[in-house]
Design a protein around this motif. Sequence first.
Motif, PDB file in Angstrom:
ATOM      1  N   LEU B  87       0.674  -1.220   0.095  1.00 11.46           N
ATOM      2  CA  LEU B  87       0.183  -0.164  -0.154  1.00 11.46           C
ATOM      3  C   LEU B  87       0.968   1.297  -0.055  1.00 11.46           C
ATOM      4  O   LEU B  87       0.558   2.123  -0.702  1.00 11.46           O
ATOM      5  CB  LEU B  87      -0.863  -0.016   1.180  1.00 11.46           C
ATOM      6  CG  LEU B  87      -2.331  -0.298   0.948  1.00 11.46           C
ATOM      7  CD1 LEU B  87      -3.168  -0.242   2.396  1.00 11.46           C
ATOM      8  CD2 LEU B  87      -3.028   0.461  -0.204  1.00 11.46           C
ATOM      9  N   THR B 107      -7.362   5.811  -2.445  1.00 14.83           N
ATOM     10  CA  THR B 107      -8.203   4.620  -2.168  1.00 14.83           C
ATOM     11  C   THR B 107      -9.081   4.636  -3.230  1.00 14.83           C
ATOM     12  O   THR B 107      -9.401   3.583  -3.736  1.00 14.83           O
ATOM     13  CB  THR B 107      -8.875   5.283  -0.899  1.00 14.83           C
ATOM     14  OG1 THR B 107      -7.868   5.419   0.113  1.00 14.83           O
ATOM     15  CG2 THR B 107      -9.692   3.880  -0.226  1.00 14.83           C
ATOM     16  N   ARG B 145      -3.920   1.657   7.242  1.00 17.60           N
ATOM     17  CA  ARG B 145      -4.450   3.207   6.937  1.00 17.60           C
ATOM     18  C   ARG B 145      -4.466   4.206   8.059  1.00 17.60           C
ATOM     19  O   ARG B 145      -4.091   4.893   7.879  1.00 17.60           O
ATOM     20  CB  ARG B 145      -5.826   2.840   6.627  1.00 17.60           C
ATOM     21  CG  ARG B 145      -6.051   3.101   5.087  1.00 17.60           C
ATOM     22  CD  ARG B 145      -6.165   1.975   4.265  1.00 17.60           C
ATOM     23  NE  ARG B 145      -6.620   2.117   2.953  1.00 17.60           N
ATOM     24  CZ  ARG B 145      -7.590   1.619   2.541  1.00 17.60           C
ATOM     25  NH1 ARG B 145      -8.621   1.007   3.144  1.00 17.60           N
ATOM     26  NH2 ARG B 145      -7.895   1.709   1.291  1.00 17.60           N
ATOM     27  N   LEU B 176     -12.433   7.770   4.594  1.00 15.57           N
ATOM     28  CA  LEU B 176     -12.477   6.676   4.054  1.00 15.57           C
ATOM     29  C   LEU B 176     -14.046   6.413   4.006  1.00 15.57           C
ATOM     30  O   LEU B 176     -14.547   5.612   2.802  1.00 15.57           O
ATOM     31  CB  LEU B 176     -11.887   5.400   4.467  1.00 15.57           C
ATOM     32  CG  LEU B 176     -10.342   5.655   4.427  1.00 15.57           C
ATOM     33  CD1 LEU B 176      -9.329   4.452   4.970  1.00 15.57           C
ATOM     34  CD2 LEU B 176      -9.929   6.231   3.114  1.00 15.57           C
ATOM     35  N   TYR B 180     -16.338   4.442   0.864  1.00  9.56           N
ATOM     36  CA  TYR B 180     -17.068   2.901   0.819  1.00  9.56           C
ATOM     37  C   TYR B 180     -18.515   2.943   0.707  1.00  9.56           C
ATOM     38  O   TYR B 180     -19.297   2.046   0.246  1.00  9.56           O
ATOM     39  CB  TYR B 180     -16.607   2.179   2.084  1.00  9.56           C
ATOM     40  CG  TYR B 180     -14.961   1.701   1.906  1.00  9.56           C
ATOM     41  CD1 TYR B 180     -14.597   0.586   0.976  1.00  9.56           C
ATOM     42  CD2 TYR B 180     -13.921   2.136   2.379  1.00  9.56           C
ATOM     43  CE1 TYR B 180     -13.304   0.075   0.979  1.00  9.56           C
ATOM     44  CE2 TYR B 180     -12.618   1.953   2.380  1.00  9.56           C
ATOM     45  CZ  TYR B 180     -12.347   0.976   1.633  1.00  9.56           C
ATOM     46  OH  TYR B 180     -10.883   0.430   1.408  1.00  9.56           O
TER      47      TYR B 180
END
Lengths: 211, 211
Positions: B87, B107, B145, B176, B180
């Motif tokens: 990552l 992301t 993260r 984030l 999502y």
Amino acid sequence: MDVANPTGAGEGGIVEAARPADTGRRARTEKLILDATREMLAEVGVNGLTVEGVANRSGVAKTTIYRRYRSKTDLALAVLLDSVEYLGTTPDVGDTYAELAEVVDRTIELLNSTLIGRIMQGLVSEIAADPELALAYRERVVNRRVADVRRLVERGISRGDLRPDVDAEMLTDLLLGPIYYRFFLSGSPLDEGFGVRLVSTLFSRGPAQGA
Amino acid sequence: MDVANPTGAGEGGIVEAARPADTGRRARTEKLILDATREMLAEVGVNGLTVEGVANRSGVAKTTIYRRYRSKTDLALAVLLDSVEYLGTTPDVGDTYAELAEVVDRTIELLNSTLIGRIMQGLVSEIAADPELALAYRERVVNRRVADVRRLVERGISRGDLRPDVDAEMLTDLLLGPIYYRFFLSGSPLDEGFGVRLVSTLFSRGPAQGA
DNA sequence: TTGAAACGCTACGTTGCGTAGCGTTAGTAC
DNA sequence: GTACTAACGCTACGCAACGTAGCGTTTCAA
């Protein structure tokens, strides 16, 4: 997809006494199926749900179930949408931030204390992958949430609590996104104080202002 | 769960020349399986993935696959964690807000341009429901993260861009979560400008300050 | 009373799961 | 080279659920 209108009635016909379709044979069968599905969902979750299991438990023939629902996903979504039907709008308490926190806390409560959380966990993958399910979910859930927040925002603006240019959709994402992220992926706690903490982080009581 | 350490080597043994386990028979078979899984995931998604399909495509016997992976979920998670392995951390560009926006955009890029998005869509339900998978995901993805954001936050505080009391985990959720949420449920667009818009909404360029 | 919609029932064929048992190959140590 | 062991291949299962076809039966309303 029969989910949106299971009885097929009530759309273009003359309105008769007390919606007769709600007590007819079809409606009775419908209720048997959904109740059995709810029970089974509570016990084994979406993953363990089987059409055959619902058939046995409800006493309704498997073929009859397939005549209405394409798959177990369709079935579970029907229960979800049925349960979500009465979401309600956030009441006016005179405090914009409290109202926004209320939106958050109600959502958490919904996920934690009812079948809905369990169903959502099992269905989120299907919703994400299947455009048809996604559409149904957006229309019945997502859009209502945004509309609710939009009302709060308008109230907040007229009170002078919020700037006139606040984007209701982005704000909804900021309020609900963290909840689902925790619920699905991170696993961090979602307790009662979360709404207030989230909102106060969002509105200037958190990070400092721009450079 | 064999996902975390498929070869069983490299932990307590003497380090030999160039990790011999990487070229042995077991490692070769491993690669065959994961490559075939990747191909199949790209074509039919997690839902259409079958162990038998991977066996046929890879030339590896079905029983051999079952000797390593308990289920197709295990298999898909292995590919996911393998892809996420690198990552990386967000570089220091001297601007805290740009760095935070970078976290968001990276992301989004990850979800949009690689297999990972597709795998995540298929796996999120399993991760949400299975504590063992959830643990693996948290350790390998979520925690990294948060750690990355924590570094950014510390830099931001020392620069005077952020208040000293910023909660890195909550901030991660705010960065984030909306992604999502859109990706899984709302379906709203996730374009290149999203990171900047999100961050500027978060930091005082959005809603007004407290009453 | 009668006709159509809705339902029940049996019986399939099919896919994919996951495992058992046993023989075969590939590296490793001596 | 020989022997040993881990890893792999192969066949053959039993099983659960899927989803459908065909046909008879019940319900309800005109």
